[in-house]
Design a protein around this motif. Structure first.
Motif, PDB file in Angstrom:
ATOM      1  N   ARG A  53      13.473 -27.026  31.094  1.00  0.00           N
ATOM      2  CA  ARG A  53      14.394 -27.252  32.201  1.00  0.00           C
ATOM      3  C   ARG A  53      15.056 -28.616  32.012  1.00  0.00           C
ATOM      4  NH1 ARG A  53      13.954 -28.883  37.763  1.00  0.00           N
ATOM      5  NH2 ARG A  53      11.843 -29.547  37.318  1.00  0.00           N
ATOM      6  N   PHE A  54      16.354 -28.667  32.167  1.00  0.00           N
ATOM      7  CA  PHE A  54      17.109 -29.914  32.048  1.00  0.00           C
ATOM      8  C   PHE A  54      17.367 -30.442  33.452  1.00  0.00           C
ATOM      9  CE2 PHE A  54      17.748 -27.574  28.198  1.00  0.00           C
ATOM     10  CZ  PHE A  54      17.633 -28.552  27.222  1.00  0.00           C
ATOM     11  N   VAL A  55      16.780 -31.592  33.759  1.00  0.00           N
ATOM     12  CA  VAL A  55      16.839 -32.172  35.095  1.00  0.00           C
ATOM     13  C   VAL A  55      17.998 -33.153  35.163  1.00  0.00           C
ATOM     14  CG1 VAL A  55      15.563 -33.513  36.815  1.00  0.00           C
ATOM     15  CG2 VAL A  55      14.342 -31.906  35.313  1.00  0.00           C
ATOM     16  N   GLN A  56      18.917 -32.912  36.047  1.00  0.00           N
ATOM     17  CA  GLN A  56      20.102 -33.751  36.264  1.00  0.00           C
ATOM     18  C   GLN A  56      20.803 -34.150  34.961  1.00  0.00           C
ATOM     19  OE1 GLN A  56      18.326 -36.888  38.689  1.00  0.00           O
ATOM     20  NE2 GLN A  56      19.212 -35.938  40.512  1.00  0.00           N
ATOM     21  N   PRO A  57      21.267 -33.169  34.191  1.00  0.00           N
ATOM     22  CA  PRO A  57      21.904 -33.480  32.900  1.00  0.00           C
ATOM     23  C   PRO A  57      23.148 -34.348  33.024  1.00  0.00           C
ATOM     24  CG  PRO A  57      22.189 -31.164  33.459  1.00  0.00           C
ATOM     25  CD  PRO A  57      21.257 -31.738  34.479  1.00  0.00           C
ATOM     26  N   GLU A  58      23.767 -34.377  34.183  1.00  0.00           N
ATOM     27  CA  GLU A  58      24.954 -35.219  34.354  1.00  0.00           C
ATOM     28  C   GLU A  58      24.610 -36.707  34.277  1.00  0.00           C
ATOM     29  OE1 GLU A  58      23.183 -34.422  38.376  1.00  0.00           O
ATOM     30  OE2 GLU A  58      23.662 -33.176  36.653  1.00  0.00           O
ATOM     31  N   THR A  59      23.332 -37.056  34.391  1.00  0.00           N
ATOM     32  CA  THR A  59      22.927 -38.457  34.322  1.00  0.00           C
ATOM     33  C   THR A  59      22.419 -38.866  32.939  1.00  0.00           C
ATOM     34  OG1 THR A  59      20.641 -38.018  34.998  1.00  0.00           O
ATOM     35  CG2 THR A  59      22.262 -38.409  36.757  1.00  0.00           C
ATOM     36  N   TYR A  60      22.383 -37.934  31.995  1.00  0.00           N
ATOM     37  CA  TYR A  60      21.852 -38.253  30.666  1.00  0.00           C
ATOM     38  C   TYR A  60      22.690 -39.339  30.006  1.00  0.00           C
ATOM     39  CZ  TYR A  60      19.018 -33.965  30.853  1.00  0.00           C
ATOM     40  OH  TYR A  60      18.131 -32.991  31.189  1.00  0.00           O
ATOM     41  N   ARG A  61      21.996 -40.195  29.305  1.00  0.00           N
ATOM     42  CA  ARG A  61      22.662 -41.312  28.623  1.00  0.00           C
ATOM     43  C   ARG A  61      23.698 -40.819  27.617  1.00  0.00           C
ATOM     44  NH1 ARG A  61      21.672 -46.816  26.965  1.00  0.00           N
ATOM     45  NH2 ARG A  61      22.358 -47.062  24.814  1.00  0.00           N
ATOM     46  N   ASP A  62      23.316 -39.834  26.804  1.00  0.00           N
ATOM     47  CA  ASP A  62      24.222 -39.369  25.752  1.00  0.00           C
ATOM     48  C   ASP A  62      23.715 -38.029  25.235  1.00  0.00           C
ATOM     49  OD1 ASP A  62      25.953 -39.082  23.588  1.00  0.00           O
ATOM     50  OD2 ASP A  62      24.794 -40.419  22.316  1.00  0.00           O
ATOM     51  N   ALA A  63      24.226 -36.964  25.787  1.00  0.00           N
ATOM     52  CA  ALA A  63      23.784 -35.640  25.363  1.00  0.00           C
ATOM     53  C   ALA A  63      24.951 -34.795  24.885  1.00  0.00           C
ATOM     54  CB  ALA A  63      23.067 -34.933  26.502  1.00  0.00           C
ATOM     55  N   ASN A  64      25.944 -35.446  24.357  1.00  0.00           N
ATOM     56  CA  ASN A  64      27.147 -34.751  23.957  1.00  0.00           C
ATOM     57  C   ASN A  64      27.616 -35.300  22.612  1.00  0.00           C
ATOM     58  OD1 ASN A  64      29.842 -34.006  23.597  1.00  0.00           O
ATOM     59  ND2 ASN A  64      30.237 -33.955  25.783  1.00  0.00           N
ATOM     60  N   PRO A  65      27.590 -34.486  21.571  1.00  0.00           N
ATOM     61  CA  PRO A  65      27.971 -34.989  20.247  1.00  0.00           C
ATOM     62  C   PRO A  65      29.382 -35.571  20.184  1.00  0.00           C
ATOM     63  CG  PRO A  65      27.153 -32.741  20.105  1.00  0.00           C
ATOM     64  CD  PRO A  65      27.238 -33.091  21.552  1.00  0.00           C
ATOM     65  N   GLN A  66      30.298 -35.031  20.985  1.00  0.00           N
ATOM     66  CA  GLN A  66      31.670 -35.543  20.967  1.00  0.00           C
ATOM     67  C   GLN A  66      31.950 -36.515  22.103  1.00  0.00           C
ATOM     68  OE1 GLN A  66      31.225 -32.002  20.512  1.00  0.00           O
ATOM     69  NE2 GLN A  66      31.220 -32.478  18.342  1.00  0.00           N
ATOM     70  N   HIS A  67      30.979 -36.724  22.998  1.00  0.00           N
ATOM     71  CA  HIS A  67      31.099 -37.666  24.110  1.00  0.00           C
ATOM     72  C   HIS A  67      32.306 -37.332  24.980  1.00  0.00           C
ATOM     73  CE1 HIS A  67      29.422 -41.157  25.971  1.00  0.00           C
ATOM     74  NE2 HIS A  67      30.610 -41.706  26.078  1.00  0.00           N
ATOM     75  N   ARG A  68      32.394 -36.065  25.381  1.00  0.00           N
ATOM     76  CA  ARG A  68      33.537 -35.634  26.201  1.00  0.00           C
ATOM     77  C   ARG A  68      33.202 -35.581  27.682  1.00  0.00           C
ATOM     78  NH1 ARG A  68      34.735 -30.645  22.533  1.00  0.00           N
ATOM     79  NH2 ARG A  68      35.705 -31.680  20.791  1.00  0.00           N
ATOM     80  N   GLY A  69      32.048 -36.041  28.085  1.00  0.00           N
ATOM     81  CA  GLY A  69      31.673 -36.004  29.489  1.00  0.00           C
ATOM     82  C   GLY A  69      30.543 -35.032  29.728  1.00  0.00           C
ATOM     83  N   PRO A  70      29.868 -35.167  30.862  1.00  0.00           N
ATOM     84  CA  PRO A  70      28.647 -34.403  31.110  1.00  0.00           C
ATOM     85  C   PRO A  70      28.855 -32.906  31.323  1.00  0.00           C
ATOM     86  CG  PRO A  70      29.241 -35.703  33.024  1.00  0.00           C
ATOM     87  CD  PRO A  70      30.179 -36.098  31.925  1.00  0.00           C
ATOM     88  N   ASP A  71      30.047 -32.459  31.651  1.00  0.00           N
ATOM     89  CA  ASP A  71      30.244 -31.047  31.946  1.00  0.00           C
ATOM     90  C   ASP A  71      30.859 -30.269  30.791  1.00  0.00           C
ATOM     91  OD1 ASP A  71      29.248 -31.324  34.551  1.00  0.00           O
ATOM     92  OD2 ASP A  71      31.172 -32.121  35.218  1.00  0.00           O
ATOM     93  N   SER A  72      30.931 -30.877  29.652  1.00  0.00           N
ATOM     94  CA  SER A  72      31.616 -30.241  28.542  1.00  0.00           C
ATOM     95  C   SER A  72      30.791 -29.112  27.926  1.00  0.00           C
ATOM     96  CB  SER A  72      31.946 -31.266  27.469  1.00  0.00           C
ATOM     97  OG  SER A  72      30.764 -31.620  26.785  1.00  0.00           O
ATOM     98  N   GLU A  73      31.458 -28.250  27.213  1.00  0.00           N
ATOM     99  CA  GLU A  73      30.794 -27.171  26.486  1.00  0.00           C
ATOM    100  C   GLU A  73      29.874 -27.724  25.414  1.00  0.00           C
ATOM    101  OE1 GLU A  73      33.525 -24.242  24.981  1.00  0.00           O
ATOM    102  OE2 GLU A  73      34.646 -24.218  26.858  1.00  0.00           O
ATOM    103  N   ALA A  74      30.236 -28.865  24.850  1.00  0.00           N
ATOM    104  CA  ALA A  74      29.406 -29.466  23.797  1.00  0.00           C
ATOM    105  C   ALA A  74      28.039 -29.848  24.340  1.00  0.00           C
ATOM    106  CB  ALA A  74      30.105 -30.683  23.204  1.00  0.00           C
ATOM    107  N   GLN A  75      27.982 -30.410  25.543  1.00  0.00           N
ATOM    108  CA  GLN A  75      26.688 -30.776  26.122  1.00  0.00           C
ATOM    109  C   GLN A  75      25.869 -29.522  26.420  1.00  0.00           C
ATOM    110  OE1 GLN A  75      26.574 -33.757  29.154  1.00  0.00           O
ATOM    111  NE2 GLN A  75      24.559 -33.146  29.848  1.00  0.00           N
ATOM    112  N   ALA A  76      26.501 -28.484  26.912  1.00  0.00           N
ATOM    113  CA  ALA A  76      25.787 -27.231  27.164  1.00  0.00           C
ATOM    114  C   ALA A  76      25.236 -26.653  25.868  1.00  0.00           C
ATOM    115  CB  ALA A  76      26.718 -26.230  27.849  1.00  0.00           C
ATOM    116  N   ALA A  77      25.990 -26.779  24.790  1.00  0.00           N
ATOM    117  CA  ALA A  77      25.525 -26.291  23.491  1.00  0.00           C
ATOM    118  C   ALA A  77      24.328 -27.099  22.997  1.00  0.00           C
ATOM    119  CB  ALA A  77      26.664 -26.330  22.474  1.00  0.00           C
ATOM    120  N   VAL A  78      24.351 -28.422  23.200  1.00  0.00           N
ATOM    121  CA  VAL A  78      23.217 -29.273  22.822  1.00  0.00           C
ATOM    122  C   VAL A  78      21.978 -28.847  23.600  1.00  0.00           C
ATOM    123  CG1 VAL A  78      22.277 -31.624  23.029  1.00  0.00           C
ATOM    124  CG2 VAL A  78      24.541 -31.259  22.039  1.00  0.00           C
ATOM    125  N   GLN A  79      22.120 -28.663  24.891  1.00  0.00           N
ATOM    126  CA  GLN A  79      20.980 -28.255  25.716  1.00  0.00           C
ATOM    127  C   GLN A  79      20.433 -26.901  25.269  1.00  0.00           C
ATOM    128  OE1 GLN A  79      22.241 -28.438  29.797  1.00  0.00           O
ATOM    129  NE2 GLN A  79      22.581 -30.636  29.708  1.00  0.00           N
TER     130      GLN A  79
END
Length: 164
Positions: free
Chosen positions: A25-51
Motif C-alpha cells: 500500500r502506498f501511503v500519501q504518495p503525493e508527499t513522496y520526496r521523489d517517486a517519479n523518474p521524469q519529475h513531472r509531479g505527484p499525479d503523473s502516469e510515471a509515478q503510477a508506473a513506478v508504484q
C-alpha cells in the motif's frame, strides 16, 4: 539417468515450498520526496508506473522467498529514487535523471510479516537505503529505470525475512 532423476527429485523435495504473498500500500504518495523518474509531479502516469512496478517487485519477492502460509503487509511511506533531475540537462525534450554515488535510492517502509495470526516480524518507519548502489553487481538490466531500487529492496528483503 535414473540416479540423476532421483537426485533432482530429492533436491526438489528438500527445498522449502515458496509462495508467500505481499500486500503493498502506498501511503500519501503525493508527499513522496521523489517517486517519479521524469519529475513531472505527484499525479503523473510515471509515478503510477513506478508504484506499480515496485508493488509487483515486492509481490514477486514474497512469492519467491516467503513460505506459502506467510503474508507480508508493506506500507510505503516515502520514495526517493536514485539520482536527481537536472533540468538543465535534457535529451530528446526530456529532463535527465543523473545518478551519482551521493544520490542513492531510499525508501521509508512500515511492514508486518505474519503466519496465520502470528506476527513474525514488524517494523515501523524503517528507512531502507543502499549506500553502495553503484558498486558491485546489479542483476537488473541497465535499461530498467528502477534497477537500483529493486536491488535495494532485494537486499532489504533478504536481511529482514530470508534469514529468519
Amino acid at each position: 539417468m535414473l540416479a540423476s532423476l532421483a537426485v533432482l527429485a530429492a533436491l526438489a523435495a528438500a527445498g522449502p515450498a515458496r509462495a508467500g504473498s505481499a500486500e503493498v500500500r502506498f501511503v500519501q504518495p503525493e508527499t513522496y520526496r521523489d517517486a517519479n523518474p521524469q519529475h513531472r509531479g505527484p499525479d503523473s502516469e510515471a509515478q503510477a508506473a513506478v508504484q506499480a512496478e515496485l508493488q509487483r517487485h515486492l509481490e514477486r519477492l514474497a512469492q519467491q522467498r516467503l513460505g506459502a502460509d506467510e503474508r507480508l503487509a508493506v506500507q510505503v511511506l516515502d520514495i526517493d529514487l536514485a539520482g536527481e533531475i537536472e533540468p538543465w540537462r535534457r535529451a530528446g525534450g526530456q529532463d535527465l535523471r543523473i545518478v551519482r554515488d551521493i544520490t542513492m535510492p531510499r525508501m521509508t517502509l512500515s511492514f508486518t510479516l505474519t503466519r496465520g495470526s502470528d506476527v513474525l516480524a514488524s517494523g515501523a518507519q524503517e528507512r531502507v537505503t543502499d549506500l553502495n548502489f553503484l558498486r558491485g553487481f546489479n542483476r537488473y538490466s541497465s535499461s530498467d529505470p528502477l534497477r537500483y531500487e529493486k536491488a535495494m529492496l532485494d537486499q532489504w528483503f533478504d536481511a529482514r525475512f530470508a534469514r529468519r
